[in-house]
Design a protein around this motif. Structure first.
Motif, PDB file in Angstrom:
ATOM      1  N   GLU A 112       0.283  -1.215  -0.061  1.00 22.18           N
ATOM      2  CA  GLU A 112      -0.054  -0.230   0.536  1.00 22.18           C
ATOM      3  C   GLU A 112       1.040   1.182   0.152  1.00 22.18           C
ATOM      4  O   GLU A 112      -0.019   2.191   0.184  1.00 22.18           O
ATOM      5  CB  GLU A 112      -1.111   0.125   1.211  1.00 22.18           C
ATOM      6  CG  GLU A 112      -1.641  -1.062   1.579  1.00 22.18           C
ATOM      7  CD  GLU A 112      -1.246  -2.360   2.358  1.00 22.18           C
ATOM      8  OE1 GLU A 112      -2.075  -2.684   2.956  1.00 22.18           O
ATOM      9  OE2 GLU A 112       0.019  -1.949   2.660  1.00 22.18           O
TER      10      GLU A 112
ATOM     11  N   ILE B  16     -11.814   7.037  -0.266  1.00 23.00           N
ATOM     12  CA  ILE B  16     -12.160   6.262   0.541  1.00 23.00           C
ATOM     13  C   ILE B  16     -11.161   4.802   0.515  1.00 23.00           C
ATOM     14  O   ILE B  16     -10.824   4.159   1.228  1.00 23.00           O
ATOM     15  CB  ILE B  16     -13.510   5.063  -0.193  1.00 23.00           C
ATOM     16  CG1 ILE B  16     -14.616   6.612   0.794  1.00 23.00           C
ATOM     17  CG2 ILE B  16     -13.755   4.410   1.136  1.00 23.00           C
ATOM     18  CD1 ILE B  16     -14.775   6.799   2.004  1.00 23.00           C
TER      19      ILE B  16
ATOM     20  N   GLU C  27      -9.141   2.930   3.653  1.00 20.46           N
ATOM     21  CA  GLU C  27      -9.103   2.221   3.763  1.00 20.46           C
ATOM     22  C   GLU C  27      -7.978   1.315   3.713  1.00 20.46           C
ATOM     23  O   GLU C  27      -7.173   0.462   4.114  1.00 20.46           O
ATOM     24  CB  GLU C  27     -10.167   0.922   2.381  1.00 20.46           C
ATOM     25  CG  GLU C  27     -11.799   0.650   3.297  1.00 20.46           C
ATOM     26  CD  GLU C  27     -12.011   0.418   1.614  1.00 20.46           C
ATOM     27  OE1 GLU C  27     -11.725   0.402   1.162  1.00 20.46           O
ATOM     28  OE2 GLU C  27     -12.965   0.886   2.263  1.00 20.46           O
TER      29      GLU C  27
ATOM     30  N   ASN D 107      -6.025   2.089   6.996  1.00 22.15           N
ATOM     31  CA  ASN D 107      -6.408   1.759   7.919  1.00 22.15           C
ATOM     32  C   ASN D 107      -5.809  -0.076   8.256  1.00 22.15           C
ATOM     33  O   ASN D 107      -6.121  -0.856   9.057  1.00 22.15           O
ATOM     34  CB  ASN D 107      -8.009   1.516   7.575  1.00 22.15           C
ATOM     35  CG  ASN D 107      -8.852   2.355   8.421  1.00 22.15           C
ATOM     36  OD1 ASN D 107      -8.025   3.768   9.003  1.00 22.15           O
ATOM     37  ND2 ASN D 107      -9.690   2.515   8.225  1.00 22.15           N
ATOM     38  N   SER D 108      -5.784   0.011   7.237  1.00 20.16           N
ATOM     39  CA  SER D 108      -5.161  -1.758   6.785  1.00 20.16           C
ATOM     40  C   SER D 108      -3.722  -1.835   7.468  1.00 20.16           C
ATOM     41  O   SER D 108      -3.362  -2.554   8.145  1.00 20.16           O
ATOM     42  CB  SER D 108      -5.148  -2.089   4.802  1.00 20.16           C
ATOM     43  OG  SER D 108      -4.155  -3.674   5.199  1.00 20.16           O
TER      44      SER D 108
END
Length: 302
Positions: free
Chosen positions: A240, A271, A275, A278-279
Motif C-alpha cells: 500500500e 475511500i 482503507e 487503516n489496513s
C-alpha cells in the motif's frame, strides 16, 4: 513485559536474593567489625529497597490514560528507576567510600573473619542465581548485541537497573572477599578499608552509568534501534505504501508511540486510500504489539 523479557521476574529474583544476603551480611558485619562487610550489607539493603521501588514503578506505569495524562503513565517506571540510581549512588557508593575512609583513619582488627568469608561465599552463590535470572531475560531481547551495546540501547529501564545492580553486587562481593582474606592472612586491617573504598567506587560508577541511561529515557528516547529497523523494513515491503518519508517513535515505558509520514500508492478514490491506511495501521499493530499509539499521515512530499 514488553519486548519479550519478563522484567518483573528478574526483579523478584533480585529482591529475594538481596533480602537474604543483606541480613546475613549485617550479622557478619556486627560480629566481625568488617567495614567491607558493613558496606556490602548497606548495599544489599539498598538493593532490596530499590527492587521494591521498581515493582511500584511497574504497577504505576500500568495506570490507564487520563485527561491530564492522555498518553498514559508508562514513563513512571523511568522516574522510579532514576530514584533507584540516586539511592545506589548515595546509600551504596557514598556510604561505602565514607566507611572505607573512616576505617583507614581508625583501623580495627577483624573478629571472626571466617564468619564473614562464609557469608560472602553464600552471598556470591545467591547473587549468582539472581544474575542468572536477570541474564536469562536480557538474552531474550539482546538479539545478538554485546551486553554493553544492549545496555546503551535498551529501553527497559527496570531491566537495566537490575542488570547493573546484580553486576555491581557480584563484583563487590568478590572485592570484599579478597579484602577480608588479605586482612586475615596479613593481619593488616588496611586491606579491609581499601576493599570498602573499591566497592564504593564501583557502586558510584554503576550508579552513574544507570542514571545516564535512565535520564535519556526520561527526556524522551525513541524505540529500541533494532525495533526501529524492523519497523522501517516492514513499511518498505507493504504494497500500500509508495515511499516512507519519516518514522518517528517514542518509548513510553512498556508502550511505544509511532508517527508515520508516507506516500500511499494510488487507489483511485479517497475511500480506497483511507482503507489502505487503516489496513496498514491494523497490520502494523499486529506485527509490533508494543505499539499503543499510531499516527499515520499520508503525503506526497516530506
Amino acid at each position: 513485559m514488553s519486548h519479550g523479557a519478563d522484567s518483573l521476574k528478574s526483579i523478584l529474583f533480585a529482591l529475594f536474593a538481596n533480602a537474604a544476603i543483606a541480613v546475613a551480611k549485617l550479622v557478619a558485619a556486627i560480629i566481625t567489625g568488617s567495614g567491607a562487610m558493613m558496606a556490602e550489607s548497606i548495599h544489599s539493603f539498598a538493593d532490596a529497597g530499590n527492587q521494591s521501588l521498581l515493582i511500584l514503578g511497574l504497577k504505576l506505569a500500568k495506570s490507564p490514560p487520563s485527561e491530564d495524562y492522555p498518553l498514559g503513565y508508562g514513563k513512571a517506571i523511568y522516574f522510579w528507576s532514576f530514584i533507584v540510581a540516586i539511592i545506589l549512588f548515595s546509600l551504596g557508593g557514598m556510604f561505602s567510600l565514607y566507611e572505607g575512609w573512616h576505617k583507614l583513619g581508625h583501623p580495627e582488627p577483624l573478629s571472626s573473619p571466617l564468619i564473614a568469608i562464609g557469608v560472602l561465599v553464600f552471598a556470591i552463590v545467591a547473587e549468582g542465581i539472581s544474575m542468572w535470572g536477570c541474564l536469562r531475560e536480557v538474552n531474550k531481547v539482546r538479539r545478538g548485541r554485546s551486553y554493553w551495546r544492549w545496555f546503551r540501547e535498551s529501553r527497559q529501564s527496570e531491566l537495566l537497573v537490575v542488570f547493573g545492580e546484580d553486576l555491581a553486587a557480584l563484583a563487590g562481593l568478590v572485592f570484599a572477599l579478597c579484602a577480608i582474606t588479605l586482612t586475615l592472612v596479613t593481619g593488616n586491617p588496611v586491606y579491609d578499608a581499601a576493599g570498602t573504598m573499591v566497592i564504593g567506587t564501583l557502586l558510584l560508577i554503576i550508579a552513574i552509568l544507570i542514571g545516564n541511561e535512565v535520564r535519556a529515557l526520561l527526556i524522551g528516547q525513541s524505540a529500541d534501534p533494532v525495533v526501529q529497523d524492523e519497523m522501517k523494513a516492514w513499511l518498505k515491503q507493504r504494497p500500500e505504501i509508495q515511499h516512507t518519508f519519516r518514522l518517528v517513535t517514542m518509548q513510553m515505558g512498556a508502550d511505544i508511540m509511532v508517527a508515520i509520514k508516507a506516500q500511499m500508492k494510488e487507489t483511485g478514490t479517497e475511500i480506497g486510500m483511507i482503507e489502505a491506511i487503516n489496513s496498514v495501521e491494523a497490520e502494523f499493530k499486529k506485527q509490533f504489539p508494543g505499539v499503543t499509539w499510531l499516527f499515520f499521515e499520508p503525503d506526497n512530499a516530506d
